[in-house]
Design a protein around this motif. Structure first.
Motif, PDB file in Angstrom:
ATOM      1  N   MET A  71     -18.181  -7.003   4.509  1.00 14.75           N
ATOM      2  CA  MET A  71     -18.420  -5.662   4.014  1.00 14.75           C
ATOM      3  C   MET A  71     -17.174  -5.166   3.285  1.00 14.75           C
ATOM      4  SD  MET A  71     -19.415  -2.297   6.193  1.00 14.75           S
ATOM      5  CE  MET A  71     -17.985  -1.264   6.361  1.00 14.75           C
ATOM      6  N   ASN A  72     -17.373  -4.682   2.081  1.00  9.89           N
ATOM      7  CA  ASN A  72     -16.279  -4.142   1.288  1.00  9.89           C
ATOM      8  C   ASN A  72     -15.789  -2.845   1.906  1.00  9.89           C
ATOM      9  OD1 ASN A  72     -15.055  -2.349  -0.738  1.00  9.89           O
ATOM     10  ND2 ASN A  72     -15.445  -4.036  -2.131  1.00  9.89           N
ATOM     11  N   LYS A  73     -14.487  -2.778   2.173  1.00  9.74           N
ATOM     12  CA  LYS A  73     -13.894  -1.583   2.759  1.00  9.74           C
ATOM     13  C   LYS A  73     -12.990  -0.909   1.750  1.00  9.74           C
ATOM     14  CE  LYS A  73     -14.098  -3.393   7.390  1.00  9.74           C
ATOM     15  NZ  LYS A  73     -13.388  -4.086   8.432  1.00  9.74           N
ATOM     16  N   LYS A  74     -12.901   0.389   1.886  1.00 10.99           N
ATOM     17  CA  LYS A  74     -12.019   1.187   1.039  1.00 10.99           C
ATOM     18  C   LYS A  74     -10.703   1.351   1.797  1.00 10.99           C
ATOM     19  CE  LYS A  74     -12.170   5.202  -1.889  1.00 10.99           C
ATOM     20  NZ  LYS A  74     -12.983   6.323  -2.343  1.00 10.99           N
ATOM     21  N   ILE A  75      -9.633   0.760   1.248  1.00 11.54           N
ATOM     22  CA  ILE A  75      -8.337   0.747   1.911  1.00 11.54           C
ATOM     23  C   ILE A  75      -7.360   1.636   1.159  1.00 11.54           C
ATOM     24  CG2 ILE A  75      -6.385  -0.708   2.597  1.00 11.54           C
ATOM     25  CD1 ILE A  75      -8.419  -3.058   2.739  1.00 11.54           C
ATOM     26  N   LEU A  76      -6.703   2.505   1.898  1.00  6.90           N
ATOM     27  CA  LEU A  76      -5.664   3.368   1.345  1.00  6.90           C
ATOM     28  C   LEU A  76      -4.342   2.982   1.975  1.00  6.90           C
ATOM     29  CD1 LEU A  76      -4.827   5.812  -0.407  1.00  6.90           C
ATOM     30  CD2 LEU A  76      -5.267   7.249   1.605  1.00  6.90           C
ATOM     31  N   ILE A  77      -3.394   2.588   1.143  1.00  5.20           N
ATOM     32  CA  ILE A  77      -2.063   2.228   1.625  1.00  5.20           C
ATOM     33  C   ILE A  77      -1.115   3.370   1.290  1.00  5.20           C
ATOM     34  CG2 ILE A  77      -0.148   0.605   1.399  1.00  5.20           C
ATOM     35  CD1 ILE A  77      -2.221  -1.540   0.613  1.00  5.20           C
ATOM     36  N   LEU A  78      -0.483   3.910   2.325  1.00  5.71           N
ATOM     37  CA  LEU A  78       0.481   4.998   2.153  1.00  5.71           C
ATOM     38  C   LEU A  78       1.882   4.439   2.385  1.00  5.71           C
ATOM     39  CD1 LEU A  78      -1.505   7.781   4.020  1.00  5.71           C
ATOM     40  CD2 LEU A  78      -1.274   7.462   1.535  1.00  5.71           C
ATOM     41  N   SER A  79       2.546   4.144   1.290  1.00  7.61           N
ATOM     42  CA  SER A  79       3.896   3.595   1.341  1.00  7.61           C
ATOM     43  C   SER A  79       4.876   4.759   1.296  1.00  7.61           C
ATOM     44  CB  SER A  79       4.124   2.658   0.151  1.00  7.61           C
ATOM     45  OG  SER A  79       5.451   2.195   0.138  1.00  7.61           O
ATOM     46  N   SER A  80       5.629   4.935   2.377  1.00  8.32           N
ATOM     47  CA  SER A  80       6.503   6.113   2.437  1.00  8.32           C
ATOM     48  C   SER A  80       7.954   5.822   2.091  1.00  8.32           C
ATOM     49  CB  SER A  80       6.416   6.757   3.823  1.00  8.32           C
ATOM     50  OG  SER A  80       6.940   5.908   4.812  1.00  8.32           O
ATOM     51  N   SER A  81       8.272   4.592   1.773  1.00  6.09           N
ATOM     52  CA  SER A  81       9.658   4.259   1.461  1.00  6.09           C
ATOM     53  C   SER A  81      10.142   5.030   0.240  1.00  6.09           C
ATOM     54  CB  SER A  81       9.806   2.765   1.187  1.00  6.09           C
ATOM     55  OG  SER A  81      11.146   2.479   0.805  1.00  6.09           O
ATOM     56  N   PRO A  82      11.305   5.642   0.345  1.00  9.91           N
ATOM     57  CA  PRO A  82      11.851   6.287  -0.845  1.00  9.91           C
ATOM     58  C   PRO A  82      12.373   5.266  -1.868  1.00  9.91           C
ATOM     59  CG  PRO A  82      13.345   6.551   1.007  1.00  9.91           C
ATOM     60  CD  PRO A  82      12.114   5.877   1.534  1.00  9.91           C
TER      61      PRO A  82
ATOM     62  N   ALA B 235      -5.880  -8.121   0.904  1.00 11.22           N
ATOM     63  CA  ALA B 235      -7.099  -7.314   1.005  1.00 11.22           C
ATOM     64  C   ALA B 235      -7.940  -7.402  -0.264  1.00 11.22           C
ATOM     65  CB  ALA B 235      -6.729  -5.863   1.308  1.00 11.22           C
ATOM     66  N   LEU B 236      -7.293  -7.413  -1.420  1.00  7.57           N
ATOM     67  CA  LEU B 236      -8.025  -7.555  -2.681  1.00  7.57           C
ATOM     68  C   LEU B 236      -8.709  -8.916  -2.761  1.00  7.57           C
ATOM     69  CD1 LEU B 236      -5.502  -5.852  -5.126  1.00  7.57           C
ATOM     70  CD2 LEU B 236      -7.847  -5.075  -4.634  1.00  7.57           C
ATOM     71  N   GLU B 237      -8.006  -9.957  -2.339  1.00 11.28           N
ATOM     72  CA  GLU B 237      -8.592 -11.298  -2.339  1.00 11.28           C
ATOM     73  C   GLU B 237      -9.779 -11.388  -1.388  1.00 11.28           C
ATOM     74  OE1 GLU B 237      -5.835 -14.570  -1.931  1.00 11.28           O
ATOM     75  OE2 GLU B 237      -4.493 -13.677  -3.425  1.00 11.28           O
ATOM     76  N   ALA B 238      -9.776 -10.573  -0.348  1.00  8.95           N
ATOM     77  CA  ALA B 238     -10.889 -10.555   0.607  1.00  8.95           C
ATOM     78  C   ALA B 238     -12.061  -9.711   0.098  1.00  8.95           C
ATOM     79  CB  ALA B 238     -10.405 -10.029   1.959  1.00  8.95           C
ATOM     80  N   GLY B 239     -11.896  -9.073  -1.056  1.00  7.48           N
ATOM     81  CA  GLY B 239     -13.005  -8.334  -1.657  1.00  7.48           C
ATOM     82  C   GLY B 239     -13.022  -6.839  -1.370  1.00  7.48           C
ATOM     83  N   HIS B 240     -11.939  -6.312  -0.838  1.00  5.92           N
ATOM     84  CA  HIS B 240     -11.876  -4.878  -0.536  1.00  5.92           C
ATOM     85  C   HIS B 240     -11.337  -4.087  -1.725  1.00  5.92           C
ATOM     86  CE1 HIS B 240     -12.826  -5.922   3.560  1.00  5.92           C
ATOM     87  NE2 HIS B 240     -11.764  -6.713   3.619  1.00  5.92           N
ATOM     88  N   THR B 241     -11.595  -2.801  -1.699  1.00  5.18           N
ATOM     89  CA  THR B 241     -11.044  -1.879  -2.684  1.00  5.18           C
ATOM     90  C   THR B 241      -9.747  -1.328  -2.116  1.00  5.18           C
ATOM     91  OG1 THR B 241     -13.277  -1.260  -3.366  1.00  5.18           O
ATOM     92  CG2 THR B 241     -11.495   0.233  -3.984  1.00  5.18           C
ATOM     93  N   VAL B 242      -8.673  -1.388  -2.897  1.00  7.00           N
ATOM     94  CA  VAL B 242      -7.358  -0.990  -2.397  1.00  7.00           C
ATOM     95  C   VAL B 242      -6.703   0.007  -3.346  1.00  7.00           C
ATOM     96  CG1 VAL B 242      -5.049  -1.790  -1.761  1.00  7.00           C
ATOM     97  CG2 VAL B 242      -7.037  -3.258  -1.311  1.00  7.00           C
TER      98      VAL B 242
ATOM     99  N   GLN C 105      -1.705 -12.157   5.293  1.00  4.98           N
ATOM    100  CA  GLN C 105      -2.767 -12.578   6.211  1.00  4.98           C
ATOM    101  C   GLN C 105      -3.489 -11.375   6.826  1.00  4.98           C
ATOM    102  OE1 GLN C 105      -4.039 -15.630   6.678  1.00  4.98           O
ATOM    103  NE2 GLN C 105      -2.582 -16.397   5.153  1.00  4.98           N
ATOM    104  N   MET C 106      -2.747 -10.339   7.151  1.00  9.77           N
ATOM    105  CA  MET C 106      -3.373  -9.140   7.721  1.00  9.77           C
ATOM    106  C   MET C 106      -4.300  -8.489   6.711  1.00  9.77           C
ATOM    107  SD  MET C 106      -1.645  -5.860   9.628  1.00  9.77           S
ATOM    108  CE  MET C 106      -0.674  -6.907  10.675  1.00  9.77           C
ATOM    109  N   GLY C 107      -3.856  -8.446   5.450  1.00  5.51           N
ATOM    110  CA  GLY C 107      -4.717  -7.905   4.400  1.00  5.51           C
ATOM    111  C   GLY C 107      -5.990  -8.714   4.215  1.00  5.51           C
ATOM    112  N   LEU C 108      -5.865 -10.025   4.299  1.00  4.20           N
ATOM    113  CA  LEU C 108      -7.037 -10.904   4.190  1.00  4.20           C
ATOM    114  C   LEU C 108      -8.057 -10.656   5.295  1.00  4.20           C
ATOM    115  CD1 LEU C 108      -5.770 -14.523   3.349  1.00  4.20           C
ATOM    116  CD2 LEU C 108      -7.347 -13.141   2.001  1.00  4.20           C
ATOM    117  N   LYS C 109      -7.559 -10.320   6.490  1.00  5.55           N
ATOM    118  CA  LYS C 109      -8.423 -10.226   7.672  1.00  5.55           C
ATOM    119  C   LYS C 109      -8.954  -8.825   7.960  1.00  5.55           C
ATOM    120  CE  LYS C 109      -6.113 -14.164   9.689  1.00  5.55           C
ATOM    121  NZ  LYS C 109      -5.051 -14.589  10.568  1.00  5.55           N
ATOM    122  N   VAL C 110      -8.670  -7.870   7.094  1.00  5.14           N
ATOM    123  CA  VAL C 110      -9.155  -6.499   7.339  1.00  5.14           C
ATOM    124  C   VAL C 110     -10.664  -6.510   7.512  1.00  5.14           C
ATOM    125  CG1 VAL C 110      -9.458  -4.221   6.296  1.00  5.14           C
ATOM    126  CG2 VAL C 110      -7.257  -5.345   6.178  1.00  5.14           C
TER     127      VAL C 110
END
Length: 177
Positions: free
Chosen positions: A1-12, A29-36, A172-177
């Motif tokens: 199932m395609n998931k909508k992923i929001l990454i909040l990078s807080s590093s200055p 995550a993109l390779e796994a077919g999700h929207t990022v 790997q974590m992105g792939l397995k979401v």
């Protein structure tokens, strides 16, 4: 199932270690077919919460980028919270955003959260405060689940994370979401 992923990078630091891990997570995550979508919150104007609670009647009186980010957080299935560890907790940019979620409280529910943390220290125990802050935030939102985390130790200079196990782990974590 395609998931909508929001990454909040807080590093200055653009292309700092936690920011680079966000890109690696996104690649998987993109390779796994999700929207990022990745947002570098340090590049957004996020004022601190003044505790006025005007937002509880519908709209925050502060005119900044927060409303747009909060909307995207509500629309996402998965939220990645990435932070460098500063004085054993999340950086100020992420904490400011956490506080501003009072405007959508308690409507940020049923999300899967992933954490990405980096720090110069090499002692795993020093992640405790950061992890407590992230989990404390998550505890406020019903049905939200901690789904994974990456803790990269001993990375200070930009790019040092590229030579660690965390680099592959993020992919790997992105792939397995």
């Amino acid at each position: 199932m395609n998931k909508k992923i929001l990454i909040l990078s807080s590093s200055p630091r653009k292309n700092g270690n936690s920011d680079l891990l966000c890109d690696q997570f996104a690649k998987g995550a993109l390779e796994a077919g999700h929207t990022v979508e990745k947002i570098r919150i340090a590049e957004k104007k996020i004022a601190y919460c003044t505790g006025c609670y005007v937002c509880q009647s519908g709209t925050c009186p502060q005119k900044d980028d927060t409303a747009e980010i909060l909307k995207k957080m509500q629309e996402a299935d998965v939220i990645v919270l990435a932070t460098p560890v500063y004085f054993y907790t999340v950086c100020a940019q992420l904490k400011a955003l956490f506080d501003r979620t009072v405007a959508i409280y308690p409507h940020l529910t049923d999300k899967h959260f992933y954490y990405i943390m980096t720090m110069a220290d090499t002692n795993q125990e020093m992640f405790k405060g950061t992890l407590a802050a992230l989990r404390g935030f998550l505890d406020c939102y019903e049905g939200s689940v901690e789904s994974g985390m990456i803790c990269a130790l001993g990375v200070y200079q930009k790019g040092e994370v590229l030579e660690t196990q965390a680099w592959e782990d993020a992919y790997q974590m992105g792939l397995k979401v």
